[in-house]
Design an enzyme around this catalytic site. Structure first.
Site, PDB file in Angstrom:
ATOM      1  N   GLU A 107       0.840  -1.204   0.000  1.00 61.58           N
ATOM      2  CA  GLU A 107       0.000   0.000   0.000  1.00 61.58           C
ATOM      3  C   GLU A 107       0.874   1.254   0.000  1.00 61.58           C
ATOM      4  O   GLU A 107       0.613   2.211  -0.730  1.00 61.58           O
ATOM      5  CB  GLU A 107      -0.928  -0.012   1.220  1.00 61.58           C
ATOM      6  CG  GLU A 107      -1.847   1.207   1.270  1.00 61.58           C
ATOM      7  CD  GLU A 107      -2.890   1.107   2.371  1.00 61.58           C
ATOM      8  OE1 GLU A 107      -3.802   0.285   2.248  1.00 61.58           O
ATOM      9  OE2 GLU A 107      -2.771   1.853   3.370  1.00 61.58           O
ATOM     10  N   GLN A 124      15.033  35.346  -7.253  1.00 60.66           N
ATOM     11  CA  GLN A 124      15.526  34.217  -6.441  1.00 60.66           C
ATOM     12  C   GLN A 124      14.482  33.730  -5.431  1.00 60.66           C
ATOM     13  O   GLN A 124      14.485  32.556  -5.062  1.00 60.66           O
ATOM     14  CB  GLN A 124      16.806  34.624  -5.723  1.00 60.66           C
ATOM     15  CG  GLN A 124      18.004  34.691  -6.671  1.00 60.66           C
ATOM     16  CD  GLN A 124      19.315  34.910  -5.946  1.00 60.66           C
ATOM     17  OE1 GLN A 124      19.333  35.389  -4.824  1.00 60.66           O
ATOM     18  NE2 GLN A 124      20.398  34.557  -6.600  1.00 60.66           N
ATOM     19  N   ARG A 173       4.488  33.960 -15.710  1.00 58.44           N
ATOM     20  CA  ARG A 173       3.876  34.993 -14.874  1.00 58.44           C
ATOM     21  C   ARG A 173       4.836  36.187 -14.756  1.00 58.44           C
ATOM     22  O   ARG A 173       5.981  36.030 -14.322  1.00 58.44           O
ATOM     23  CB  ARG A 173       3.580  34.409 -13.493  1.00 58.44           C
ATOM     24  CG  ARG A 173       3.196  35.416 -12.432  1.00 58.44           C
ATOM     25  CD  ARG A 173       1.792  35.905 -12.612  1.00 58.44           C
ATOM     26  NE  ARG A 173       1.347  36.674 -11.447  1.00 58.44           N
ATOM     27  CZ  ARG A 173       0.286  37.449 -11.453  1.00 58.44           C
ATOM     28  NH1 ARG A 173      -0.454  37.569 -12.564  1.00 58.44           N
ATOM     29  NH2 ARG A 173      -0.074  38.096 -10.370  1.00 58.44           N
TER      30      ARG A 173
END
Lengths: 393, 84
Positions: free
Chosen positions: A256, A293, A282
């Site tokens: 799992e 940065q 953007r």
């Protein structure tokens, strides 16, 4: 569109089948639009996407682990996790992927590994095509992290066992046809040898499934509680031997973790690609935000966390493929991937600003979904307990 | 066959009050609570590392780790299989 079920298992000598995995990945790319259709609306309404699930079934994903003679592809651990990483990348509905992983790990895998021939012949062909959907029941109101404090009992009565007790937070329960229930068969033996695993039909008299629970994330993966009021289960529905519940559960939990967190690695990669694309396009203060940065360093951090997650997954898979217990590697991978996913999801929201906070963009859903990963399949604290124990503490 | 490092490990990890040489070979480690569920996983990790064994999921069976006698029998049996 290509159906995975029809693919041939070439190169069946136990080695990694690169061509097969690549073909599966190409098929998933084709199925992507159907797997994603309408997922955001369902996520907002906490609705299981029946059509998307059916696309998953039609693609053949529910048969990835079943043996070939019973209709599946019988992927190895490394093949399966590579396919699931790709599925996580392609499928934006994390809840859908989670339901698939639950189906495979709860029933298909333990029955394939530990079930009698009769049980395999009866159930695996149906589970493979999801004519029967699976869930498993471990957690109880008074036994969460302390799983083996469970109170659900199974008392032998002739050729049957009588189950009584209750389970909670059971993924897939509202859509399940069968449930693997872990119950105490020898209270005096404790965790080791005192528990057994049973496949219980959900329409058995005395077995009640509660109403669907609402969750913070993974909202399209339905969840409910289960109640057993003297439920009679044929002894033929015992998986493995009586008292083998501990080893079955340990095995299932490892699969799992690998399956669910392979999906998460794929989801993290998709999330990072989206963040990089956004940072490049953007514009703020006259330049792409990625040129600052404050943004580029955040993206670097996300990249390192993703690669760390991917490396831990690979290390755990290699350890499992090696045939050993791999307890240390799997606990480490679960911890590393789940925490990296939460951290990256927070960075993704911050990086997108206001858009990241809006439900309509789907960016915030990563964080809601990722939070569950710190809890299910053994919480972060439990993984740390296991890791430190393996290190001799 | 006897494996002194196994006794030392069990004494150090699970039964610090009992010196390795005083651990009875047929003492039921599970029934007495000396080794619990997490302890079995620790024990298996030790066996895999110390004796270069692969313990398969089928062998994650409490009955195989119930006593030092049984564990030593399993180590010997697995090492013989590897040698063959």
């Amino acid at each position: 569109m290509r159906t995975i079920r029809n693919l041939s298992r070439a190169n069946d000598n136990g080695s990694y089948r690169t061509e097969l995995v690549e073909t599966l990945a190409e098929a998933l790319d084709q199925w992507g639009p159907l797997l994603n259709e309408g997922w955001q609306a369902d996520d907002q309404a906490s609705v299981f996407g029946k059509n998307r699930w059916q696309a998953m079934v039609d693609a053949g994903l529910t048969g990835l682990t079943t043996s070939e003679e019973l209709g599946g592809l019988e992927l190895t651990v490394s093949e399966l996790t590579d396919v699931l990483v790709h599925l996580g990348y392609v499928c934006e509905d994390s809840g859908l992927g989670f339901s698939l992983a639950t189906h495979l790990c709860s029933t298909c895998i333990p029955i394939q590994k530990f079930g009698s021939d009769a049980l395999k012949d009866d159930l695996l062909p149906k589970l493979t095509v999801a004519e029967v959907v699976g869930a498993h029941a471990i957690t109880e109101p008074d036994s969460g992290s302390d799983a083996f404090a469970m109170g659900t009992k199974a008392v032998k009565d002739g050729d049957e066992y009588i189950l009584s007790g209750e389970k909670c937070y059971i993924s897939n329960a509202p859509i399940a046809d069968v449930c693997v229930v872990y119950a105490r068969t020898h209270p005096e033996k404790g965790a080791l040898g005192g528990f057994s695993a049973f496949v219980v039909d959900c329409d058995t008299k005395g077995f009640t499934i509660g109403k669907a629970r609402k969750k913070m994330g993974l909202r399209t993966a339905p969840m409910a509680d289960l109640y057993f009021d003297d439920v009679r289960v044929p002894a033929s529905r015992l998986i493995g031997r009586e008292g083998q519940g501990f080893s079955i559960l340990d095995f299932v939990m490892k699969w799992e973790i690998l399956c669910v967190f392979a999906l998460q690695v794929g989801e993290m990669r998709r999330q990072l690609d989206r963040c990089i694309s956004f940072a490049k396009t953007r514009q703020q203060f006259g330049a792409a935000i990625g040129s600052y940065q404050a943004i580029s360093h955040r993206v670097s951090d996300m990249h390192i966390r993703l690669e760390n997650a991917r490396n831990w997954l690979s290390r755990a898979v290699t350890a499992m493929d090696g045939g050993g217990q791999a307890s240390l590697e799997i606990a480490s991978a679960k911890l590393a991937i789940s925490e990296a996913n939460v951290a990256n999801s927070m960075d993704a929201i911050t990086l997108h600003g206001g858009a990241g906070y809006m439900i309509e963009t789907g960016i915030e859903s990563h964080l809601r979904n990722a939070m569950g990963g710190l809890i299910y399949s053994g919480s972060s604290d439990i993984q740390k307990n296991r890791i430190s124990a393996m290190l001799g503490l | 066959m006897s494996y002194p490092s196994l006794r030392s490990f069990i004494s150090e990890e699970f039964a610090p009050d009992i010196a390795p040489e005083n651990l009875s070979a047929d003492l039921d480690l599970i029934e007495t609570g000396i080794v619990d569920s997490l302890g079995v996983l620790k024990l298996i990790a030790f066996l895999e590392g110390e004796f270069d064994l692969n313990i398969t999921p089928d062998e994650l069976d409490a009955d195989l780790y119930r006593s030092i006698d049984l564990i030593e029998t399993m180590i010997t049996s697995k090492q013989m299989k590897v040698a063959v």
